[in-house]
Write a protein that holds these residues in place. Structure first.
Motif, mmCIF file in Angstrom:
data_model
loop_
_atom_site.group_PDB
_atom_site.id
_atom_site.type_symbol
_atom_site.label_atom_id
_atom_site.label_comp_id
_atom_site.label_asym_id
_atom_site.label_seq_id
_atom_site.Cartn_x
_atom_site.Cartn_y
_atom_site.Cartn_z
ATOM 1 N N ALA A 263 0.829 -1.203 0.000
ATOM 2 C CA ALA A 263 0.000 0.000 0.000
ATOM 3 C C ALA A 263 0.863 1.252 0.000
ATOM 4 C CB ALA A 263 -0.930 -0.016 1.217
ATOM 5 N N ASP A 264 1.931 1.248 0.788
ATOM 6 C CA ASP A 264 2.828 2.414 0.847
ATOM 7 C C ASP A 264 3.542 2.630 -0.491
ATOM 8 O OD1 ASP A 264 2.132 2.887 3.486
ATOM 9 O OD2 ASP A 264 3.857 1.812 4.318
ATOM 10 N N PHE A 265 3.891 1.529 -1.147
ATOM 11 C CA PHE A 265 4.536 1.635 -2.457
ATOM 12 C C PHE A 265 3.594 2.278 -3.470
ATOM 13 C CE2 PHE A 265 5.644 -0.494 -6.584
ATOM 14 C CZ PHE A 265 6.846 0.167 -6.786
ATOM 15 N N LEU A 270 1.385 7.255 -6.400
ATOM 16 C CA LEU A 270 0.346 8.264 -6.596
ATOM 17 C C LEU A 270 0.891 9.665 -6.315
ATOM 18 C CD1 LEU A 270 -2.759 6.543 -4.920
ATOM 19 C CD2 LEU A 270 -2.041 6.452 -7.311
ATOM 20 N N ILE A 271 1.698 9.782 -5.283
ATOM 21 C CA ILE A 271 2.275 11.087 -4.931
ATOM 22 C C ILE A 271 3.200 11.564 -6.038
ATOM 23 C CG2 ILE A 271 3.820 12.268 -3.322
ATOM 24 C CD1 ILE A 271 2.657 10.491 -1.100
ATOM 25 N N ARG A 272 4.032 10.663 -6.569
ATOM 26 C CA ARG A 272 4.942 11.049 -7.657
ATOM 27 C C ARG A 272 4.176 11.521 -8.878
ATOM 28 N NH1 ARG A 272 7.501 6.205 -6.366
ATOM 29 N NH2 ARG A 272 6.845 5.265 -8.346
ATOM 30 N N ASN A 273 2.956 11.064 -9.017
ATOM 31 C CA ASN A 273 2.144 11.423 -10.174
ATOM 32 C C ASN A 273 1.129 12.515 -9.870
ATOM 33 O OD1 ASN A 273 2.561 9.595 -12.775
ATOM 34 N ND2 ASN A 273 3.013 8.353 -10.954
ATOM 35 N N GLY A 277 -0.033 13.825 -0.846
ATOM 36 C CA GLY A 277 -0.008 12.782 0.168
ATOM 37 C C GLY A 277 -1.054 12.957 1.249
ATOM 38 N N SER A 278 -1.423 14.203 1.536
ATOM 39 C CA SER A 278 -2.431 14.464 2.562
ATOM 40 C C SER A 278 -3.820 13.979 2.149
ATOM 41 C CB SER A 278 -2.484 15.963 2.875
ATOM 42 O OG SER A 278 -2.785 16.712 1.698
ATOM 43 N N HIS A 279 -3.974 13.652 0.868
ATOM 44 C CA HIS A 279 -5.262 13.170 0.363
ATOM 45 C C HIS A 279 -5.309 11.647 0.248
ATOM 46 C CE1 HIS A 279 -5.834 17.329 -1.770
ATOM 47 N NE2 HIS A 279 -6.084 17.370 -0.473
ATOM 48 N N ILE A 280 -4.277 10.956 0.747
ATOM 49 C CA ILE A 280 -4.182 9.505 0.565
ATOM 50 C C ILE A 280 -4.049 8.814 1.919
ATOM 51 C CG2 ILE A 280 -2.941 7.631 -0.575
ATOM 52 C CD1 ILE A 280 -1.707 9.725 -2.450
ATOM 53 N N ASP A 281 -4.865 7.793 2.142
ATOM 54 C CA ASP A 281 -4.750 6.917 3.305
ATOM 55 C C ASP A 281 -4.319 5.543 2.829
ATOM 56 O OD1 ASP A 281 -5.560 8.838 5.167
ATOM 57 O OD2 ASP A 281 -7.689 8.355 4.907
#
Length: 311
Positions: A263-265, A270-273, A277-281
């Protein structure tokens, strides 16, 4: 005529005939007869084609509100390397200043929306999660605007193929973008957006990959789902839920950790794209929610998955 004269004429005639035959049969020779030079050409002649040098495209950073009094135009813009969707640093001070003016204008005009069109060339390689590099570039600029205080719900992004944009000798594209501004009607619901977000909830983006995999390659359908997820986050303020799952091989506690790693990977991808990050759990279910039979190789493969959806 004496024999001697006849003999000399015969020699002269032989020399002339020999010379003519030599010039005719020898492709690489230059012969001069009667003061004129005859040059023979061959199929081995090298043709030099000069490549046409296209002038570098430099689009201005321009945003104009036809229904208001906002207008900025400057020669600098957001720049990118070819086949990249990362904004080049440094951003010109006047561009940064223009963004702050835009932020203030949008705060006082909440029904205004900025349209960002990102351009891409057909010879570029798309390494983003978006359907095309143009949309990825528009999203990168959108994220910069958000960091400067612009609300993401007041930004629309789009990608368009444009082979008319030409990089410079260092493969830099200067402003492969177009900006616009529209005024929305109050209370209007974007039904297409609502439908796209609901489709993601019913059919999430599912990734299958092994631990240690260095990259994620998305199909065209998966890229569109990613774009829809990004838009739902921007417009509706929903959060992205990333859940890692495993098969039942090994210890259950270890599998919870393994699912979290997956999940972290996916979250970092998603963050790189361009999804903040604050929008992702990111969480893990380990082996507790299989969707296939763990007694078969095929079933275990399906259970080793990471599911990306929205709340």
């Amino acid at each position: 005529m004496s024999k001697k004269t006849t003999y000399l004429l015969g020699i002269l005639f032989t020399i002339i005939i020999g010379t003519l035959l030599y010039c005719y049969l020898c492709n690489d020779c230059h012969c001069s007869l009667g003061g004129e030079t005859t040059e023979t050409t061959t199929d081995e002649t090298i043709e030099i084609e000069q490549q046409k040098v296209m002038p570098t495209t430099k689009n201005a950073f321009t945003i104009y509100d036809a229904d208001g009094d906002f207008n900025i135009e400057m020669n600098d813009n957001f720049n990118f390397k070819t086949s990249s969707f990362s904004i080049l640093d440094p951003i010109a001070p006047n561009v940064a200043g223009g963004v702050l003016k835009l932020k203030d204008y949008l705060i006082t005009n909440p029904l205004k929306t900025v349209n960002i069109v990102g351009y891409y060339r057909s010879d570029e390689t798309n390494n983003s999660a978006f359907p095309n590099l143009g949309l990825a570039r528009a999203n990168a600029v959108k994220n910069y605007l958000v960091t400067q205080g612009v609300l993401s719900k007041q930004i629309n992004t789009q990608g368009i193929l444009n082979d008319g944009i030409n990089p410079d000798h260092s493969n830099t594209l200067f402003g492969p973008l177009k900006f616009g501004m529209v005024t929305l009607e109050e209370g209007i619901i974007d039904e297409a957006l609502e439908a796209a977000c609901e489709a993601i909830r019913k059919s999430p983006l599912v990734l299958y990959f092994e631990t240690g995999q260095a990259q994620i390659s998305l199909s065209a359908e998966q890229r569109q789902k990613f774009a829809d997820i990004s838009r739902c986050v921007d417009k509706l303020g929903v959060k992205v839920q990333v859940v890692g799952h495993t098969d039942n091989t090994g210890d259950a506690g270890t599998n919870v950790i393994l699912g979290q790693q997956r999940a972290d990977f996916a979250k970092s991808y998603l963050i790189r794209n361009g999804i903040l990050g604050s929008h992702i759990d990111a969480t893990s279910k380990g082996q507790t929610e299989p969707i296939a039979d763990n007694n078969t190789d095929e079933g275990r493969t399906k259970n080793r998955r990471t599911v990306i959806t929205i709340n």
